[in-house]
Design an enzyme around this catalytic site. Structure first.
Site, PDB file in Angstrom:
ATOM      1  N   ARG A  15       0.847  -1.204   0.000  1.00 23.86           N
ATOM      2  CA  ARG A  15       0.000   0.000   0.000  1.00 23.86           C
ATOM      3  C   ARG A  15       0.885   1.258   0.000  1.00 23.86           C
ATOM      4  O   ARG A  15       1.053   1.917  -1.018  1.00 23.86           O
ATOM      5  CB  ARG A  15      -0.951  -0.030   1.210  1.00 23.86           C
ATOM      6  CG  ARG A  15      -2.112   0.962   1.105  1.00 23.86           C
ATOM      7  CD  ARG A  15      -1.741   2.364   1.515  1.00 23.86           C
ATOM      8  NE  ARG A  15      -1.281   2.441   2.897  1.00 23.86           N
ATOM      9  CZ  ARG A  15      -0.687   3.518   3.405  1.00 23.86           C
ATOM     10  NH1 ARG A  15      -0.493   4.583   2.667  1.00 23.86           N
ATOM     11  NH2 ARG A  15      -0.267   3.521   4.656  1.00 23.86           N
TER      12      ARG A  15
ATOM     13  N   HIS B  42       8.303   7.022   8.834  1.00 29.53           N
ATOM     14  CA  HIS B  42       9.038   7.115   7.570  1.00 29.53           C
ATOM     15  C   HIS B  42      10.487   7.454   7.893  1.00 29.53           C
ATOM     16  O   HIS B  42      10.779   8.137   8.868  1.00 29.53           O
ATOM     17  CB  HIS B  42       8.400   8.162   6.656  1.00 29.53           C
ATOM     18  CG  HIS B  42       7.175   7.630   5.981  1.00 29.53           C
ATOM     19  ND1 HIS B  42       7.160   7.211   4.673  1.00 29.53           N
ATOM     20  CD2 HIS B  42       5.927   7.409   6.459  1.00 29.53           C
ATOM     21  CE1 HIS B  42       5.948   6.763   4.367  1.00 29.53           C
ATOM     22  NE2 HIS B  42       5.177   6.871   5.425  1.00 29.53           N
TER      23      HIS B  42
ATOM     24  N   CYS C 167       3.741   9.476   0.936  1.00 29.98           N
ATOM     25  CA  CYS C 167       2.406   9.946   0.574  1.00 29.98           C
ATOM     26  C   CYS C 167       2.484  10.879  -0.629  1.00 29.98           C
ATOM     27  O   CYS C 167       3.174  11.893  -0.593  1.00 29.98           O
ATOM     28  CB  CYS C 167       1.780  10.680   1.757  1.00 29.98           C
ATOM     29  SG  CYS C 167       0.217  11.464   1.346  1.00 29.98           S
TER      30      CYS C 167
ATOM     31  N   ASN D 185       9.221   4.382   3.915  1.00 29.96           N
ATOM     32  CA  ASN D 185       8.955   3.906   5.275  1.00 29.96           C
ATOM     33  C   ASN D 185      10.210   3.324   5.916  1.00 29.96           C
ATOM     34  O   ASN D 185      11.215   3.083   5.246  1.00 29.96           O
ATOM     35  CB  ASN D 185       7.911   2.785   5.227  1.00 29.96           C
ATOM     36  CG  ASN D 185       6.531   3.309   4.922  1.00 29.96           C
ATOM     37  OD1 ASN D 185       6.203   3.532   3.769  1.00 29.96           O
ATOM     38  ND2 ASN D 185       5.730   3.504   5.939  1.00 29.96           N
TER      39      ASN D 185
END
Ligand code: ZN
Length: 308
Positions: free
Chosen positions: A13, A211, A242, A251
């Site tokens: 994701r 992150h 994002c 991340n």
């Protein structure tokens, strides 16, 4: 006694939402199956965002349904709104996560709603959960994003985040997580935030999402663990970021996080050889993408033993 930590793999994701190349659906399935086979206990497999906004997730329903056929994993999907939650519910996923920004500017950029409007959306999603047929369970997580600062707004006061924790708990979310979307946090700030947030929400507040933009990802994970968190998000090869937060990057790296935790005697359930095998699938499916990770380069120390 070995303490179990849940690593929630968010690569499919968070990792894929910022890559330029569409990862073929079959490769996504093989990758997710390999991640599950490596022993990861929770995988965030897709986002039910409008595919016109992020085409990477055009196959979200197929991916979620596939993940539900895999044994021994908790399948999570991100949903930006009620419509996404309805689509996710149709696939039977175990858990959905709604991002709620602590920063007004990021909220408008990311979900095109004010913070208040997104809290109202959470209430509608909780009502959807409560209306599911008996025996059908779908947990709702409220994920507080940009909790340690925002590239659009700048500073995000801790008090704003804590007020949001209270409102998300009151709205009926099953769990609450706190995210450093743009990699601004430091361990001192993280420890204070999670201690205070858990004072408000208790063990419901069990997960952290960091992150590694400024290299403090692992240190922040340790600080969250010390504050009582038992679940950490991370992404294979450190992909992620994002698309609606300028300057956001990858991340915490799953492989490195697993190594740190296992070396310290925490149990993650992950098998290193199988984890590296999953990474190969990812590397082959995303030619030209930037893959990170120290463990993947250096290998395990001689004689290294995983925790029980
Ligand atoms: Zn993220």
């Amino acid at each position: 006694m070995t303490k179990a930590i849940t690593i929630s793999e968010v690569g499919p994701r968070d990792g894929l939402q910022n890559t330029k190349i569409f990862m073929p659906t079959d490769a996504k399935k093989r990758w997710i199956a390999a991640l599950a086979a490596a022993g990861l206990r929770e995988i965030e497999v897709c986002s039910f965002v409008n595919p016109k906004l992020i085409p990477q997730f055009a196959d979200a329903a197929e991916i979620a349904a596939f993940a539900m056929t895999l044994p021994n994993i908790q399948v999570v999907a991100l949903v930006p709104n009620l419509k996404g939650a309805e689509r996710a519910a149709e696939t039977g996923v175990h858990k959905i996560s709604l991002p709620i920004s602590a920063s007004e500017a990021h909220s408008k950029s990311n979900v095109r709603k004010t913070v208040d409007e997104q809290v109202d959306e959470l209430k509608r999603i909780v009502a959807l959960r409560d209306a599911l047929p008996a025996g059908r369970k779908m947990e709702v997580n409220g994920g507080i994003s940009t909790a340690f600062g925002c590239t659009l707004q700048g500073e995000v006061p801790q008090a704003d985040v804590l007020r949001l924790v209270e409102r998300i708990a009151a709205a009926g979310a099953d769990t609450i997580s706190i995210a450093d979307t743009v990699g601004y946090a430091n361990p001192k700030q993280v420890r204070e935030m999670f201690v205070e947030a858990r004072r408000i929400a208790g063990p419901k507040l069990d997960a952290a999402h960091f992150h590694n933009t400024r290299g403090l990802g692992l240190a922040n994970c340790m600080a969250a663990l010390e504050a009582g968190v038992t679940a950490l998000d991370s992404s294979m090869a450190g992909l992620g970021g994002c698309p609606y937060a300028p300057g956001a990057s990858g991340n915490v790296i799953t492989e490195d996080l697993v190594f740190m935790l296992e070396a310290m005697g925490y149990s993650t359930g992950v098998d290193f050889d199988k984890l590296i095998a999953a990474r190969r699938i990812l590397e082959e499916a995303l030619p030209g993408a930037e893959f990170h990770g120290h463990l993947a380069k250096a290998g395990l120390p001689k004689g290294f033993k995983e925790a029980a």
